[in-house]
Every structure is written in structure tokens, then in C-alpha cells.
Write a protein that holds these residues in place. Sequence first.
Motif, PDB file in Angstrom:
ATOM      1  N   ASN A  27       0.858  -1.180   0.000  1.00  0.00           N
ATOM      2  CA  ASN A  27       0.000   0.000   0.000  1.00  0.00           C
ATOM      3  C   ASN A  27       0.891   1.226   0.000  1.00  0.00           C
ATOM      4  OD1 ASN A  27      -2.412   1.489   0.129  1.00  0.00           O
ATOM      5  ND2 ASN A  27      -2.088   1.797   2.320  1.00  0.00           N
ATOM      6  N   LYS A  49      -6.542  -1.079  -0.515  1.00  0.00           N
ATOM      7  CA  LYS A  49      -5.506  -0.084  -0.239  1.00  0.00           C
ATOM      8  C   LYS A  49      -6.095   1.302  -0.005  1.00  0.00           C
ATOM      9  CE  LYS A  49      -2.298  -2.568  -3.287  1.00  0.00           C
ATOM     10  NZ  LYS A  49      -1.438  -2.436  -4.495  1.00  0.00           N
ATOM     11  N   HIS A  50      -7.358   1.484  -0.404  1.00  0.00           N
ATOM     12  CA  HIS A  50      -8.038   2.770  -0.197  1.00  0.00           C
ATOM     13  C   HIS A  50      -9.432   2.501   0.363  1.00  0.00           C
ATOM     14  CE1 HIS A  50      -5.082   3.694  -3.426  1.00  0.00           C
ATOM     15  NE2 HIS A  50      -4.937   4.808  -2.726  1.00  0.00           N
ATOM     16  N   VAL A  81     -12.843   4.451   1.665  1.00  0.00           N
ATOM     17  CA  VAL A  81     -13.573   5.721   1.683  1.00  0.00           C
ATOM     18  C   VAL A  81     -14.856   5.499   2.468  1.00  0.00           C
ATOM     19  CG1 VAL A  81     -14.691   7.503   0.309  1.00  0.00           C
ATOM     20  CG2 VAL A  81     -12.598   6.407  -0.540  1.00  0.00           C
ATOM     21  N   TRP A 108      -4.097   9.565   5.548  1.00  0.00           N
ATOM     22  CA  TRP A 108      -5.524   9.607   5.838  1.00  0.00           C
ATOM     23  C   TRP A 108      -6.006  11.043   5.821  1.00  0.00           C
ATOM     24  CZ3 TRP A 108      -7.868  11.964  10.183  1.00  0.00           C
ATOM     25  CH2 TRP A 108      -6.983  12.463  11.144  1.00  0.00           C
ATOM     26  N   GLY A 140      -3.612  14.248   2.935  1.00  0.00           N
ATOM     27  CA  GLY A 140      -3.378  12.904   3.430  1.00  0.00           C
ATOM     28  C   GLY A 140      -2.145  12.773   4.299  1.00  0.00           C
ATOM     29  N   LEU A 168      -4.936   9.715  -3.689  1.00  0.00           N
ATOM     30  CA  LEU A 168      -5.947   9.527  -2.664  1.00  0.00           C
ATOM     31  C   LEU A 168      -5.322   8.936  -1.405  1.00  0.00           C
ATOM     32  CD1 LEU A 168      -9.080   9.849  -2.526  1.00  0.00           C
ATOM     33  CD2 LEU A 168      -9.218   7.397  -3.042  1.00  0.00           C
ATOM     34  N   ALA A 183      -4.904   6.673   1.987  1.00  0.00           N
ATOM     35  CA  ALA A 183      -5.304   5.293   2.227  1.00  0.00           C
ATOM     36  C   ALA A 183      -6.680   5.219   2.878  1.00  0.00           C
ATOM     37  CB  ALA A 183      -4.262   4.601   3.100  1.00  0.00           C
ATOM     38  N   SER A 218     -10.065   7.600   4.017  1.00  0.00           N
ATOM     39  CA  SER A 218     -10.743   8.890   3.879  1.00  0.00           C
ATOM     40  C   SER A 218     -12.121   8.822   4.528  1.00  0.00           C
ATOM     41  CB  SER A 218     -10.910   9.263   2.399  1.00  0.00           C
ATOM     42  OG  SER A 218      -9.667   9.364   1.733  1.00  0.00           O
ATOM     43  N   ASP A 245      -7.630   4.329  -9.011  1.00  0.00           N
ATOM     44  CA  ASP A 245      -7.548   3.656  -7.714  1.00  0.00           C
ATOM     45  C   ASP A 245      -8.685   2.675  -7.470  1.00  0.00           C
ATOM     46  OD1 ASP A 245      -5.225   5.059  -6.807  1.00  0.00           O
ATOM     47  OD2 ASP A 245      -6.480   6.803  -6.360  1.00  0.00           O
ATOM     48  N   THR A 296     -10.069  -0.192  -4.077  1.00  0.00           N
ATOM     49  CA  THR A 296     -10.836   0.720  -3.225  1.00  0.00           C
ATOM     50  C   THR A 296     -12.086   0.038  -2.678  1.00  0.00           C
ATOM     51  OG1 THR A 296     -10.049   2.731  -4.331  1.00  0.00           O
ATOM     52  CG2 THR A 296     -12.168   2.878  -3.201  1.00  0.00           C
TER      53      THR A 296
END
Length: 543
Positions: free
Chosen positions: A33, A44-45, A47, A272, A335, A358, A360, A362, A398, A402
Motif C-alpha cells: 500500500n 488499499k483505499h 472511503v 488519511w 493525506g 488519494l 489510504a 478517507s 484507484d 478501493t
Amino acid sequence: MLQRLRRSEAPRRVFALLLAYTTVLGTMPAYANSSFSRTATPIKHLVVIFQENVSFDHYFGTYPNALNPNGEPAFFARPDTPTVNGLSGALLKNNPNLLNAGNGTGASSPFRLDRSQAATADQGHNYGPEQAAYHFGLMDLFPLKVGTAGPPPNAPPQIVTTKGLTMGCYDGNTVTALWNYAQQFAMSDNSYGTVFGPSTPGLINLVSGQTNGVTNTLNGTGGNETDGGMGSLTVIGDPDPIGDVCSAPTRGQVQMSGKNIGDLLNDAGVTWGAFMGGFDLTATNANGTTGCLRSSTSVFTGTTGDYIPHHAFFQYWASTANPTHARPSSESEIGHDGTANHQYDINDFFKALKKGDLPAVSFLKAQGFQDGHAGYSDPLDEQTFVVNVINALQRSSDWDDTAVVIAYDDSDGWYDHQMGPIVNQSTSSADMLTGTGTCGDGSTALPGADTGNLHAQGRCGYGPRLPLLVVSPWARENFVDNTVTDQTSVLRFIEDNWLNGERITGSFDAYANSIVQLFDFKHRNGQNNPLFLDPLSGQPVRH
């Protein structure tokens, strides 16, 4: 045909998933990541779209069956759609809730709110009254304890003009996008607010699982805190964060002790950010508003402020606050550590996404008029926000790694027939679940933020049942999970995926099930992934 995860299978399957995907460095493979962290799963992301004030039955009580009247976006479920624990015939026709106290008259049953009735009154949703509505688990005092009369004034049915409005629910002709996401991805019908009460306890639980440990207060308690024991206070209301330049000068304000997930991510070097509508005080809206007074107008609910301080995830802790709303020194800071201290405007999220940078993790909070909170927002404006975020993510580079979690801070007092397990009891003066001042026996309550407070009070939960959806290339397809989860289940997933299972003192995260069972990390989601929707109708569109 995809089946629901049976309760008897849940512990075994969840354990197997965690065993397979929890990283033990040096003994199990981890997913890269970027240079900042390793992950225990392909995600890895993450949201988290954290919306406002919706019970599960209010949005999904009749899922997957919609009325489909003429002139409204139609919804037709896939033939293999699993059922949910929704509103059965008995609950629809012979519901125990009453409109009138004392004489046992005035039956109040759940009813359909039409798309034309998107704008409704806000229901009562304070910590004690919500417990009183549950009435020892009988779930029969919603109109009497938390009901608020309309709008909408446009009956039928006439009940919308009474406290029976709390029994109203939407279907796939109004919350069309959410029902379509549930069709293609994964949802839960057994997820709860960590505790009873309004917005602020919900968001504090999402990011720390610990509402006890208030260190400072301004302007008195105002019903926002209760005695947590050992000289401590527990947040049960909606105080503003101390020091935020947009906090109301006469409103109760607090600052929290202990750690939150931002602190843990910082310690681990994981990127983040918290992205909030209206947070950038240097921006000027099209209507000329700026600073803390930035506002937007909805054709359904009128004008409301973009930024709401008591919805700001991390402003309650000195370690993660950005009290002046300082802007990041550059887009590259988003981030990372810097002048903004990981606190940004919602527009900064889209900038980082477009740039391919982006964070990791959010956390997203919509502008007020799009956050779904009855009284000043509505499900149609909410839909526009959620769909625009997910469409943008699906178009990004991404998307393949995600996951989007759509979750809610509280129920707004809207009726839900299912009581969750009470995993943490309390005997504060604010409790009302099993009698005045009681939510069971508080002698075994979870510890407070201060380890010396072994049984912090004022954290009765789990609270109301709330919607929870996962949208991801790795989400199970057309799947309904009935594993018991709560708001800290999202927190636990973050801890397991990026932090090797680190937990927060006294947090519910140590007891929560993860949301990992909503994923299938051996098989990618089906042919309709990505799923692009129209932000106005909520129906699928071609990319």
C-alpha cells in the motif's frame, strides 16, 4: 443463487476470513500500500461516506420490493436477490406502536413515504428518549417518545401530519441508488449504532469507539454530557468541538481525551484525511456565502449551512484538530502531516482523487443539504452526493483496490422494528431502556478513556439499527450479511487492515465484528462492476 450468511455460520466464516487475510509480518503475505504501509487485504483505499440520521427500516424496510408508481424511477429486483430482516406483513398490519398514550388507541403502522415526500420533519433522537421508545425491547413507543409531526403536509396518508410520521419508510423509487448498490454489491441488515443518541456520539464512535473522557467543556453541559463515573463525563448529545472557529459561541462545547484512529494512522505512517463540506473558509459559494456561513440551497429543503461543527469527525481531539480550518500548503499535502492536520474540505477529496493521490483512509461528510438529515436535507439530495462520489471513484485509477463504506451516524428516531444486542450496559441518569436511570446493570460497563475509570457510564448500546453498504470490486455481489456489526466495525476493519489489529483503550472496537465478511477477496465482483448511476434518478447509466 447467492445466500445470506446464516448466523450459525458467521463466527466460523468470519474467523476463516480474518485468519486468511490478517497480516502477521514475516509469516503471512501482506498487500503493498504505497511506501507508507502494508495492508492485510487487497483494499488499499477505504472511503467512508458517513451520512446522517436514517434507520434501517426507514430506507430498507420493504427491500427489495418497490411500489413503482407512474412517473417515479422504477426499481425491479434481480430474481436471486436475498431477503432482509425487514417489515413483515404482521408488522405492517398489526404494529404495536400507538399514537395516543393511556387509552391504547390510534394504531400507528409503518407506511410508504412517496418520492414527492422527500422533505420531512426531523424526529426525536436523543440518548434517553430513543431508549424509552424501545420500551424494554417491545419496540412500541416510537410515536409517543420520539415522534414529530410533519411536514410533509402532502397526505396521503394523513398520518404524516401526526407523530406517527416516525413510522414512515422509503422504497426503491426514492432511495433508488442505495437499492441499486445493494443489488450489485454488499449490504448488512444487522448493523447498529454503537450507542443510542444523536450525531456526535455516532461520529465519535466511528473514529474512536470511546465517548467517555471529556476533558474540557464550555457553556455548560446542556444535556450534551452525562456523568460517566469517577469524575468523568460521557458525550450523549451534540456539543460543538472546543476551539473550532465555527463552533457556536453559546452552544455547549467539549474536547475529548484518549486516542482516535487518526492518531493510530499517524503513528503507523498511513495516509488519511477527513473531508467535510464547507470546511474551506476561504472559498466563496455561488450564492456569495463564505467563511463559516457558507450555505447551499436545495429545491426540497431550502437553504442550510454547509459546515456543521458537531459533525466534524476529528475536531474533538487536540491531536487531530484543525481549529482555524487552515488550508493545506499544497495539494500534495493532502493525506499527509501538514498545516491542515489531515482536516480538509470535501472539494479537496476530489482534487486528490483526480491527481491520483488519494489517502489510504478517507472519511467523507457531505455539505449539510446533502447529508441526508431530515429537517434540512433529504434522500434525493443525499443520493446526488453519494452517487457523484462513487461514480468519480469508479472512474479513477484507484478503483481496483478501493472500498467504499456507506454508513450512518444515528437513526434520527425513525422507527425500526429490530432491537440490537445490548453489549454494554449503563446506569447513568440519562438512561431509560430498562427503567429511569438504567440500561441494565452498569457494573460491567466498558472502561473509560482514563484507564482508572473501569466502568464508564453513559454508553448504552448497541443502539438503533442503521443501514450499512460496501461498494467495491471486492464486495460480495448481491449479498446481505446478518452478522452483528456496529459503527466501530468500520474502525476495526481499518485497524486490522493497516495497523496489525491495534485497538483503542476502552473502545467498542475490541468487541465488534469486522466488516470483512462483506468482501470476497478470492473473486472480484461481477460484470456490472463498476456500476455507474444517474445522480438524480439513482438508476444505472452507461459510462
